[in-house]
Write a protein that holds these residues in place. Structure first.
Motif: not given
Length: 95
Positions: A48-55
């Protein structure tokens, strides 16, 4: 009629007043959420990989040589980076 496009950029465009880039603005933006995905390593093992989401809504400038002919675009930038250092594989997005 509004048009919506999703574009993957491989260039760190100038943003705002032209004194910084999209990456600089996104570094200063807080993480809005996490998204988990399955990633395979070179041996075919899944982790599993955790992606940090920014916008963030940013004024993105055209290349320097084209700024007289084209206006800045007000775009919503979505930025996803892998959280932490993976074990047994290269980070997502590395060559």
């Amino acid at each position: 009629m509004a048009l919506t496009f999703l574009v993957r950029a491989c260039v760190d465009w100038l943003a705002g007043d032209g004194g910084h880039t999209i990456a600089t603005e996104m570094e200063e933006t807080s993480v809005k959420g996490l998204h988990y995905i399955d990633v395979r390593n070179d041996k075919g093992e899944t982790t599993k990989a955790a992606l940090e989401i920014k916008f963030k809504r940013i004024a993105v400038l055209p290349p320097i040589g084209k700024q007289k002919r084209y206006p800045a675009l007000d775009l919503t930038i979505t930025h996803a980076t892998e959280r932490g250092t993976p074990k047994g594989r290269k980070p997502i997005g590395s060559s």
